[in-house]
Design a protein around this motif. Structure first.
Motif, PDB file in Angstrom:
ATOM      1  N   ALA A 144       0.877  -1.196  -0.005  1.00 20.09           N
ATOM      2  CA  ALA A 144      -0.048   0.056  -0.058  1.00 20.09           C
ATOM      3  C   ALA A 144       0.741   1.260   0.080  1.00 20.09           C
ATOM      4  O   ALA A 144       1.799   1.201   0.546  1.00 20.09           O
ATOM      5  CB  ALA A 144      -0.868   0.027   1.127  1.00 20.09           C
ATOM      6  N   LYS A 145       0.623   2.197  -0.938  1.00 22.59           N
ATOM      7  CA  LYS A 145       1.383   3.539  -0.741  1.00 22.59           C
ATOM      8  C   LYS A 145       0.572   4.479   0.309  1.00 22.59           C
ATOM      9  O   LYS A 145       1.337   5.510   0.438  1.00 22.59           O
ATOM     10  CB  LYS A 145       1.029   4.193  -2.299  1.00 22.59           C
ATOM     11  CG  LYS A 145       1.452   3.355  -3.604  1.00 22.59           C
ATOM     12  CD  LYS A 145       2.692   2.875  -3.398  1.00 22.59           C
ATOM     13  CE  LYS A 145       3.215   2.208  -4.629  1.00 22.59           C
ATOM     14  NZ  LYS A 145       4.476   1.661  -4.716  1.00 22.59           N
ATOM     15  N   ASP A 146      -0.255   4.237   0.620  1.00 26.10           N
ATOM     16  CA  ASP A 146      -0.882   5.137   1.760  1.00 26.10           C
ATOM     17  C   ASP A 146      -1.201   4.374   2.841  1.00 26.10           C
ATOM     18  O   ASP A 146      -1.284   3.208   3.059  1.00 26.10           O
ATOM     19  CB  ASP A 146      -2.312   6.048   1.191  1.00 26.10           C
ATOM     20  CG  ASP A 146      -1.903   6.576  -0.067  1.00 26.10           C
ATOM     21  OD1 ASP A 146      -1.071   7.337  -0.097  1.00 26.10           O
ATOM     22  OD2 ASP A 146      -2.578   6.192  -0.949  1.00 26.10           O
ATOM     23  N   ARG A 147      -1.534   5.130   4.171  1.00 26.65           N
ATOM     24  CA  ARG A 147      -1.995   4.626   5.060  1.00 26.65           C
ATOM     25  C   ARG A 147      -3.206   3.627   5.304  1.00 26.65           C
ATOM     26  O   ARG A 147      -3.936   3.803   4.751  1.00 26.65           O
ATOM     27  CB  ARG A 147      -2.120   5.327   6.481  1.00 26.65           C
ATOM     28  CG  ARG A 147      -2.462   5.139   7.786  1.00 26.65           C
ATOM     29  CD  ARG A 147      -2.632   6.256   8.675  1.00 26.65           C
ATOM     30  NE  ARG A 147      -2.906   5.571  10.245  1.00 26.65           N
ATOM     31  CZ  ARG A 147      -1.810   5.433  10.972  1.00 26.65           C
ATOM     32  NH1 ARG A 147      -0.584   5.730  10.619  1.00 26.65           N
ATOM     33  NH2 ARG A 147      -2.189   4.978  12.157  1.00 26.65           N
ATOM     34  N   VAL A 148      -2.852   2.224   5.450  1.00 25.58           N
ATOM     35  CA  VAL A 148      -3.961   1.107   5.872  1.00 25.58           C
ATOM     36  C   VAL A 148      -4.457   1.203   7.281  1.00 25.58           C
ATOM     37  O   VAL A 148      -3.716   1.299   8.081  1.00 25.58           O
ATOM     38  CB  VAL A 148      -3.450  -0.146   5.300  1.00 25.58           C
ATOM     39  CG1 VAL A 148      -2.809  -0.116   3.821  1.00 25.58           C
ATOM     40  CG2 VAL A 148      -2.407  -0.617   6.101  1.00 25.58           C
ATOM     41  N   THR A 215      -3.721   2.104  -3.066  1.00 25.01           N
ATOM     42  CA  THR A 215      -3.672   3.525  -2.907  1.00 25.01           C
ATOM     43  C   THR A 215      -5.023   4.288  -3.323  1.00 25.01           C
ATOM     44  O   THR A 215      -5.757   3.618  -4.210  1.00 25.01           O
ATOM     45  CB  THR A 215      -2.569   3.920  -4.168  1.00 25.01           C
ATOM     46  OG1 THR A 215      -2.372   5.241  -4.341  1.00 25.01           O
ATOM     47  CG2 THR A 215      -2.944   3.387  -5.561  1.00 25.01           C
ATOM     48  N   ALA A 216      -5.123   5.338  -2.943  1.00 23.96           N
ATOM     49  CA  ALA A 216      -6.129   6.222  -3.370  1.00 23.96           C
ATOM     50  C   ALA A 216      -6.139   6.782  -4.835  1.00 23.96           C
ATOM     51  O   ALA A 216      -6.956   7.477  -5.219  1.00 23.96           O
ATOM     52  CB  ALA A 216      -6.565   7.423  -2.446  1.00 23.96           C
ATOM     53  N   ARG A 248     -12.281   4.067  -1.915  1.00 18.19           N
ATOM     54  CA  ARG A 248     -13.316   4.815  -1.300  1.00 18.19           C
ATOM     55  C   ARG A 248     -13.645   4.151   0.166  1.00 18.19           C
ATOM     56  O   ARG A 248     -14.328   4.873   1.153  1.00 18.19           O
ATOM     57  CB  ARG A 248     -14.432   5.042  -2.152  1.00 18.19           C
ATOM     58  CG  ARG A 248     -13.990   5.808  -3.245  1.00 18.19           C
ATOM     59  CD  ARG A 248     -15.524   6.141  -3.846  1.00 18.19           C
ATOM     60  NE  ARG A 248     -16.109   7.386  -2.831  1.00 18.19           N
ATOM     61  CZ  ARG A 248     -17.404   7.906  -3.321  1.00 18.19           C
ATOM     62  NH1 ARG A 248     -17.941   7.833  -4.891  1.00 18.19           N
ATOM     63  NH2 ARG A 248     -17.950   8.778  -2.609  1.00 18.19           N
ATOM     64  N   GLN A 249     -13.457   3.082   0.473  1.00 21.18           N
ATOM     65  CA  GLN A 249     -13.816   2.368   1.600  1.00 21.18           C
ATOM     66  C   GLN A 249     -12.781   1.847   2.405  1.00 21.18           C
ATOM     67  O   GLN A 249     -12.799   2.187   3.621  1.00 21.18           O
ATOM     68  CB  GLN A 249     -14.621   0.761   1.427  1.00 21.18           C
ATOM     69  CG  GLN A 249     -16.157   1.134   0.342  1.00 21.18           C
ATOM     70  CD  GLN A 249     -16.989   2.272   1.157  1.00 21.18           C
ATOM     71  OE1 GLN A 249     -17.122   2.186   2.367  1.00 21.18           O
ATOM     72  NE2 GLN A 249     -17.724   2.844   0.469  1.00 21.18           N
ATOM     73  N   TYR A 250     -11.898   1.378   1.914  1.00 25.50           N
ATOM     74  CA  TYR A 250     -10.493   0.963   2.812  1.00 25.50           C
ATOM     75  C   TYR A 250      -9.487   0.943   1.744  1.00 25.50           C
ATOM     76  O   TYR A 250      -9.511   0.245   0.684  1.00 25.50           O
ATOM     77  CB  TYR A 250     -10.652  -0.012   3.802  1.00 25.50           C
ATOM     78  CG  TYR A 250     -10.995  -1.447   3.110  1.00 25.50           C
ATOM     79  CD1 TYR A 250      -9.993  -2.197   2.972  1.00 25.50           C
ATOM     80  CD2 TYR A 250     -12.190  -1.817   3.108  1.00 25.50           C
ATOM     81  CE1 TYR A 250     -10.287  -3.597   2.275  1.00 25.50           C
ATOM     82  CE2 TYR A 250     -12.545  -3.190   2.523  1.00 25.50           C
ATOM     83  CZ  TYR A 250     -11.345  -3.767   2.508  1.00 25.50           C
ATOM     84  OH  TYR A 250     -11.825  -5.275   1.767  1.00 25.50           O
ATOM     85  N   LEU A 251      -8.129   0.763   2.363  1.00 21.37           N
ATOM     86  CA  LEU A 251      -6.990   0.623   1.643  1.00 21.37           C
ATOM     87  C   LEU A 251      -6.217  -0.758   2.277  1.00 21.37           C
ATOM     88  O   LEU A 251      -6.702  -1.079   3.599  1.00 21.37           O
ATOM     89  CB  LEU A 251      -5.887   1.527   1.776  1.00 21.37           C
ATOM     90  CG  LEU A 251      -6.359   2.885   1.112  1.00 21.37           C
ATOM     91  CD1 LEU A 251      -5.069   3.919   1.176  1.00 21.37           C
ATOM     92  CD2 LEU A 251      -6.648   2.827  -0.383  1.00 21.37           C
TER      93      LEU A 251
END
Length: 351
Positions: A144-148, A215-216, A248-251
């Motif tokens: 994941a590129k962003d916070r999970v 990622t978002a 949109r819901q979770y990473l």
């Protein structure tokens, strides 16, 4: 003729009681035993005790230029309804081969591929993970590129905890590898392909998710997904699905469909979707299901189970027709910018 949507006709138990082998596997093998000529069947044995097969079924044209649709289920062993929807759809198609000229004409120009029960060991054990304790949908090498979210986004602490990804640097689990091999052999080489992976257990609404989960940021084929969403809205204006990016819901780490999308050739269009059936609605209507692990993820009452199997047939038929007619709705290069802008406004701008 057997009614493909009737649970008794297919032999589903109303309340699964640790069948050996899993009821879904028994039903699938009974179906394949009677498959007509021309249906291609492959089998991979996966590790575990007992050793259980993972089946791949294909029908339709073998032309490499034809579009293809892949139907997948049973990635999470607790979510039995996903496998059952795919098996019921396959049963319907095989039954129609004896009389449906329209289906035969469709199969002259499309390839249909099925993996109805990706995780038979987890299904047998009533676990989300496979027999090694690995969550197959957290098992790819994508980070994941962003916070999970802690844990639910994937963890490497222990196979005894949920959402275990497997050891860092380890090869993918046999079931994950088998799914990837099918996609890379049957879907990736074609100019256009779709995949639908059937799950349950999130929210009160049925959702159609597309990548990314890690990622978002928007997917590269956002314009094509906007075009697909548009023809779904116009041809099925009362459909029950929330169509959106999973982000949109979770990473999450390790999403198989992110991994497979990123591995596809940029010269092709590969659109993977996840059907996430909203099992919280089943629990809301029948709160006693909260006291059963299976009940949190599957409709337990017979009439509701039959209704769920019927509910998604129009979507699966739509995807076949969308693949066949993809040349008519895929955007030309001059249209992609406007479609991408519309999609960004719909799914990625803060509300």
């Amino acid at each position: 003729m057997t009614n493909p949507c009737h649970t008794a006709a297919l032999g589903w138990p109303s309340v699964p009681e640790h069948p050996r082998p899993p009821a879904e596997l028994t039903v699938l093998e009974r179906l394949l035993d009677g498959a007509p000529p021309g249906v291609e069947i492959r089998c991979t044995d996966c590790a575990g005790e007992p050793v259980l097969p993972v089946y791949e079924i294909a029908l339709g044209t073998s032309s490499p230029q034809a579009p293809a649709v892949g139907f997948f289920g049973g990635v999470h062993g607790l979510e039995r309804i996903g496998a059952q929807v795919v098996i019921a759809w396959l049963q319907s198609l095989l039954a129609r081969l004896s009389w449906d000229d329209t289906l035969h004409r469709q199969l002259e120009c499309v390839r249909l591929v099925f993996m109805p029960l990706v995780n038979p060991g987890g299904t047998l054990r009533h676990t989300r993970a496979n027999p090694a304790g690995v969550d197959l949908m957290r098992n790819s090498p994508v980070e994941a590129k962003d916070r999970v979210a802690p844990m639910v986004g994937g963890q490497r602490l222990s196979a005894g905890l949920p959402w275990y990804r497997g050891r860092a640097g380890a090869t993918m689990e046999p079931e994950s590898a088998a799914l990837c091999a099918v996609v890379e052999r049957e879907l990736h080489p074609r100019p256009f392909s779709l995949a639908i992976d059937c799950h349950s257990g999130f929210g009160l609404h049925d959702r159609l998710w597309f990548p990314f989960a890690h990622t978002a940021r928007p997917i590269g084929h956002l314009a094509e997904l906007e075009a697909l969403h548009a023809i779904l809205e116009s041809s099925h204006p009362n459909h029950p699905y929330v169509f959106e990016p999973q982000s949109r819901q979770y990473l999450a780490h390790g999403d198989l469909w992110d991994h497979l999308y990123l591995r596809a050739s940029p010269r092709t269009v590969f659109l993977p979707l996840t059907l996430e059936m909203g099992s919280w609605l089943w629990v809301k209507k029948n709160p006693r299901q909260l006291f059963s692990r299976s009940g949190i993820f599957n409709p337990m009452l017979a009439h509701r189970h039959e209704r769920v199997l019927r509910r998604h047939f129009p979507l699966l038929e739509f995807l076949v027709r969308a693949a066949i007619g993809s040349a008519r709705w895929l955007p030309a290069e001059a249209q992609r910018g406007a479609l991408r802008h519309r999609a960004l406004e719909r799914w990625y701008r803060p509300s």
